[in-house]
Design a protein around this motif. Structure first.
Motif, mmCIF file in Angstrom:
data_model
loop_
_atom_site.group_PDB
_atom_site.id
_atom_site.type_symbol
_atom_site.label_atom_id
_atom_site.label_comp_id
_atom_site.label_asym_id
_atom_site.label_seq_id
_atom_site.Cartn_x
_atom_site.Cartn_y
_atom_site.Cartn_z
ATOM 1 N N SER A 63 -115.937 -46.070 22.065
ATOM 2 C CA SER A 63 -115.935 -46.636 23.459
ATOM 3 C C SER A 63 -114.515 -45.385 24.213
ATOM 4 C CB SER A 63 -114.941 -48.106 23.115
ATOM 5 O OG SER A 63 -113.678 -47.787 23.082
ATOM 6 N N GLY A 64 -113.639 -44.455 23.411
ATOM 7 C CA GLY A 64 -112.744 -44.148 24.258
ATOM 8 C C GLY A 64 -111.526 -45.001 25.082
ATOM 9 N N THR A 65 -111.870 -45.754 24.782
ATOM 10 C CA THR A 65 -110.567 -46.338 25.372
ATOM 11 C C THR A 65 -109.168 -46.652 24.082
ATOM 12 O OG1 THR A 65 -111.298 -48.396 23.687
ATOM 13 C CG2 THR A 65 -112.648 -48.337 25.834
ATOM 14 N N VAL A 66 -108.234 -47.160 25.164
ATOM 15 C CA VAL A 66 -106.944 -47.492 24.184
ATOM 16 C C VAL A 66 -106.853 -48.163 22.865
ATOM 17 C CG1 VAL A 66 -104.477 -48.699 24.532
ATOM 18 C CG2 VAL A 66 -105.522 -47.499 26.124
ATOM 19 N N LYS A 67 -107.406 -49.057 23.334
ATOM 20 C CA LYS A 67 -107.255 -50.160 21.697
ATOM 21 C C LYS A 67 -108.482 -50.014 20.399
ATOM 22 C CE LYS A 67 -107.827 -55.305 24.329
ATOM 23 N NZ LYS A 67 -108.538 -56.109 24.416
#
Length: 477
Positions: A63-67
């Protein structure tokens, strides 16, 4: 930087460095003890034995997300990472955008968080969690230019540099940005305010400053004490410019050492990277002994007690100049060992700890590295991080040990030790293309039977032969 002292062994023989008998600890030195040869920067004590890790958040997970990245923190802690350097997390300008997603380095808003990665509150929680695990967080900062639709462009056009026709422009071929004008005091104040925002509101621990050498040095001299007044910070300059490390920065890029690594590898026939046109770069002939000259030159150029960041890869190298395997070939691991054991701080880039042998896309989403199962590279870098953490001689800056070189008949061998108090690290590397006997032309390292092979834990004699790319590291028992 640590000073190399050379003594002539005989006419025509190579020189070698000798270590002073005592180490004057920076932590024990008062300001009165310091002179003009020293940096004025007070490094955080936690930085002395630190390892820095560059996070390419966009490419780190599906996702390339922080989470989703949050789930990797424990693995990075186990790896032994101390400083997480996040590539820019600001929204990306759309005007002139490159590729599908644009460049991280075209900042639309210095006080906002890129929605591609999640929310700023999620990032704050990530910072808090990293701190709870004993890691520091620094942000990639882009002070030289902004994206072309940054609100400053319309609200404060006088904050930007102009060409001969009075138009804003981007330096080099950076067509998605406009260069800032540091003659404008209001712009400087706004930039300082934005930096402080991330310290006060997000609690980051410092900044890696993009093309820092293109920004006037006096800005960094002004801003560093203002940042330190908020909290103790660590500052990394993307530059090899000694004057930046007098008052502004803890650490600069060791671009010259990176270049020398490539030159040595090319001389040994290991460099294979070709550009988009199929051309391979040409290099001057350099052998391992050339490291001596570079260390001596840097010692003369830089203030004492400054740091340089050693690397075999980073985001620029990986995406544009070839992977470490393409540039360094079968010498890559030996150069990695040198990046940890020569003076300075070592860098690990996203995927380096997996042995990733491909370039990550820069302007669009790519397949992330494979993090599990952990392979031999994870253990290799985990061990090197442990070496950095536990050996006083490998501390960055003045607290680290002097480099004592043991010249050999083969100029492809680079053999040295570093000592502090009663601890010593011995490093043996063969950076050539052929097996080489270890025959010294002067003083030889003394194995007093208290040293062990760091990677195996076994007691053994120092090597008498080294294969191409072979490395050995010994420490006190």
């Amino acid at each position: 930087m640590r000073k190399l002292f050379f003594i002539a062994l005989a006419a025509g023989l190579a020189a070698f460095a000798v270590v002073s008998c005592t180490q004057k600890k920076k932590s024990e030195a008062s300001q009165a003890d310091r002179d003009s040869t020293f940096t004025n920067v007070r490094h955080p004590e936690w930085s002395r034995n630190a390892v820095i890790y560059e996070v390419n958040l966009r490419q780190y997970t599906d996702s390339g997300t922080v989470k989703q990245f949050d789930r990797q923190l424990q693995r990075l802690k186990e790896l032994g990472v101390d400083i997480l350097w996040f590539m820019p997390v600001h929204p990306i300008s759309q005007e002139g955008k490159k590729g599908d997603l644009g460049s991280y380095y075209a900042v639309q808003d210095y006080k906002a968080f890129n929605p591609e990665f999640g929310t700023i509150d999620e990032f704050k929680e990530l910072v808090r969690k990293a701190h709870s695990l004993g890691m520091k967080v620094i942000l990639d900062w882009v002070p030289n230019h902004t994206g072309r639709d940054n609100r400053w462009v319309t609200e404060h056009p006088d904050w930007y540099a102009k060409d001969s026709l009075g138009n804003m422009y981007g330096p080099y071929d950076w067509t998605d940005v406009y260069k800032l004008d540091y003659n404008n005091k209001e712009m400087r104040a706004a930039m300082t305010d934005a930096l402080k925002f991330w310290l006060t509101d997000v609690d980051v621990d410092g900044f890696r400053c993009d093309v820092a050498g293109e920004v006037p040095t006096d800005f960094w001299d002004e801003v560093r004490p203002q940042l330190d007044s908020v909290k103790e910070v660590f500052m990394l300059a993307e530059a090899s410019k000694p004057e930046l490390q007098v008052n502004g920065f803890d650490m600069g890029y060791n671009w010259p050492m990176k270049d020398l690594f490539s030159e040595i590898a090319a001389t040994s026939g290991q460099y294979t990277f070709k550009d988009a046109e199929g051309n391979m770069k040409s290099f001057p002939v350099k052998r391992a002994v050339a490291i001596d000259s570079l260390l001596a030159a840097q010692d003369a150029q830089y203030p004492r007690d400054t740091y340089l960041m050693n690397m075999i890869t980073n985001h620029d190298l990986n995406s544009w100049e070839g992977t470490e395997q393409e540039r360094l070939g079968n010498l890559a691991d030996a150069f990695a060992v040198l990046s940890y054991t020569l003076p300075g701080m070592p860098l690990i880039y996203t995927g380096q700890e997996t042995g990733m042998n491909r370039a990550l896309e820069f302007f669009k989403k790519d397949v992330p590295p494979t993090w599990e199962p952990r392979n031999r590279y994870f253990e290799f870098y985990r061990k090197l991080n442990h070496l950095k953490h536990t050996q006083p001689a490998l501390q960055a800056g003045i607290d680290g040990g002097e480099v004592v070189r043991y010249p050999a008949e083969s100029d492809d061998l680079y053999i040295f030790s570093r000592s502090v108090d009663n601890t010593t690290v011995y490093v043996f590397t063969n950076l050539g293309s052929a097996s080489a006997d270890v025959k010294y032309t002067g003083a030889a390292p003394e194995n007093d039977k208290t040293t062990v092979n760091f990677f195996t834990g076994e007691t053994e004699e120092f090597p008498v032969t080294l294969q191409p790319g072979e490395y050995k590291v010994y420490v006190n028992r």
